[in-house]
Write an enzyme that holds these catalytic residues in place. Sequence first.
Site, PDB file in Angstrom:
ATOM      1  CG  PHE B  12      -2.234   1.034   1.363  1.00 15.21           C
ATOM      2  CD1 PHE B  12      -3.198   0.882   0.009  1.00 15.21           C
ATOM      3  CD2 PHE B  12      -2.544   1.615   1.729  1.00 15.21           C
ATOM      4  CE1 PHE B  12      -4.168   0.929   0.141  1.00 15.21           C
ATOM      5  CE2 PHE B  12      -3.350   2.859   1.652  1.00 15.21           C
ATOM      6  CZ  PHE B  12      -4.252   2.079   1.108  1.00 15.21           C
ATOM      7  CE  LYS B 129      11.882  -2.200 -12.471  1.00  9.38           C
ATOM      8  NZ  LYS B 129      10.900  -1.193 -11.704  1.00  9.38           N
ATOM      9  CB  VAL B 156       7.294  -1.926 -19.342  1.00 10.07           C
ATOM     10  CG1 VAL B 156       8.590  -1.464 -20.251  1.00 10.07           C
ATOM     11  CG2 VAL B 156       8.077  -3.515 -19.347  1.00 10.07           C
ATOM     12  N   GLY B 210      13.056  13.800  -7.585  1.00  8.56           N
ATOM     13  CA  GLY B 210      12.591  13.225  -6.266  1.00  8.56           C
ATOM     14  C   GLY B 210      12.829  11.773  -7.582  1.00  8.56           C
ATOM     15  CD  GLU B 213      14.169   4.669  -5.454  1.00 11.23           C
ATOM     16  OE1 GLU B 213      13.513   4.607  -4.064  1.00 11.23           O
ATOM     17  OE2 GLU B 213      13.313   4.816  -6.206  1.00 11.23           O
ATOM     18  CE  LYS B 228      11.462   0.077 -16.262  1.00 15.40           C
ATOM     19  NZ  LYS B 228      11.800   1.012 -15.993  1.00 15.40           N
TER      20      LYS B 228
END
Lengths: 355, 355
Positions: B12, B129, B156, B210, B213, B228
């Site tokens: 969530f 993925k 993807v 943003g 990471e 991907k």
Amino acid sequence: MTTTYTISLLGFGGVNRALAELITQRNDEWQRDFGFRLVIVGVSDLALGSIIAPGGIDARVLTQTDFGRGGFAALSGGSADPRSLDVVRDAPADIVVEATYTDAITGEPALSHCRAALAAGRHVVTTNKGPVALAARALTAEAAREGLRFDYEGSVMSGTPVLRLARQALAGSGITGFKGILNGTSNFILGRMEAGLDFAAALSEAQAAGYAEADPTADVEGHDVRLKVVILANELLGADLAPSQVDCSGITALTPADIATVVSNGQRWKLIGSASRQTDGRVEARVSAECLPVTHPLTGVSGAVNAVTFTTQMLGDVTITGPGAGRIETAYALLSDIIALHRDRTAQMHQEAAE
Amino acid sequence: MTTTYTISLLGFGGVNRALAELITQRNDEWQRDFGFRLVIVGVSDLALGSIIAPGGIDARVLTQTDFGRGGFAALSGGSADPRSLDVVRDAPADIVVEATYTDAITGEPALSHCRAALAAGRHVVTTNKGPVALAARALTAEAAREGLRFDYEGSVMSGTPVLRLARQALAGSGITGFKGILNGTSNFILGRMEAGLDFAAALSEAQAAGYAEADPTADVEGHDVRLKVVILANELLGADLAPSQVDCSGITALTPADIATVVSNGQRWKLIGSASRQTDGRVEARVSAECLPVTHPLTGVSGAVNAVTFTTQMLGDVTITGPGAGRIETAYALLSDIIALHRDRTAQMHQEAAE
């Protein structure tokens, strides 16, 4: 299980000739991958005449013979007359493939071909912008009443699947508008003007390269784009526009100075066909040369390539770029309509058996 | 007729929270346009805990409450424990929505979630993925054996419908390969390096915006793109590749000088994931920084935008460009899988009734 679809070809110019070539090369592949084969049972062409052959016509003979004027008369079931409505009615086709010339004012004779085909209980697939821009809603409703399909992926961007992308893969994304580069000739000319040519010289090059017709009016004045905007706006935004309701201007007024000025800023002039739903629900559509910022997804679309950017509520902008013309590319659009028809018909047969 | 689909949400975080928000806003629209509504009957989240609520959970409460750690315990049917496999098994969901974190090596715990859901007779849609790159074929076969669906459009390019475009709208076009810009972070960084920043400064900007990471390895070393590429190559080219079989390098070795040199020629460095079928039938795939010519359709794709160019026999190059990330954009991918499931399930129900 293999389904055989019998088809009649209306118009035997580049597109339907390419479809006949694909049939000679790929029927086995389609049988393996999708479970159907295509057999040509009727052909009509203004120059070559017509053929009605319930037993099927060898696609190899059709594509490899150098027919002269009225030359179809030499074939079994052939005639020197282009009896197109006879072919629609009398050749026992499951699907009529309409690829005659586009008349933007009346849609004829294509519109009558489509109506006669549906009245005779035949599905229609077409690449012809005329009947689609003028009467897609009526023809679709007519087809639905008879349990038939009227499909026209090739009426916009040849085989680049702009309509099927929007209808199927973007279902539920909330399309609120679109902007497109929908005419390769004018886009090619603008590119050559960016390279320093004036409009007349760029047009001559486009004509020499085979992009532009002897009479380039429909391409450079935006009339061709206007038909495509009407098709997309009516289909994707639920509008009910006629071509005459869409403001339209072309690229002929742009000077080399207009173009050079913006290129230095990374901007580019493009002939844009667009439509968007307004807050009051109306759909506004137009065709005009627009100066796009360097960040717009259509700015990098060069040469004879076409592209459409959809504006959606869920995804923001999604752009599809691909060929806007070409014999095989447009014939593939007809094939993609037949693949979709086959997939839906298979589901529908099961449905009817269940009821 | 309205179909109600009960769903369980695994994870969530941003994506499933956005799906829950869409449910609060759009259930009526989906009922009108497609004939279905969604009701949440299970949720599991590592931080928040779990809920099993056969009678349905008010999506408004889920999205508008500020739950602390273990906070689901306060709700009816709730627990502070993230009992994800219990939720999969015991919440009576038609569809399990897998959106936990991606583990590229084992695919866990997502892979076990998917298997348990299929074993329990539940359809699976996922944006994850990991299980798709490692086991799409096995999971799809497992689903098919049980008459279930395993769909993963969002694995993807988030909701940009690259998989559905290729499968449906380009059916029969003969896809022989693809090239993609499949990681927005690295594409953003390359753009900033074109503007003169070095890699470290561009990375800091991406992190501040943003996009990147705290640990940017998966983005800038190509590992994210590799997953991907495996998904696309296996799905569209019939390959059977594992991630370890795909040569992979990133953008960290590129210097500002490398980038400046090519920009003056109109070329651009892009982190490209690609695969193509070789003449001997093998599929070759790789991830690496490539210097694209100004004419390539991916060259103009800037910022965090993603794009894939398919090479096809019938159409040449067709490119789709759109968002590659985003909460709502990725949640739309889940919705698009459910819309496709609903359309196919409706057809299939009729089919079973006919047999």
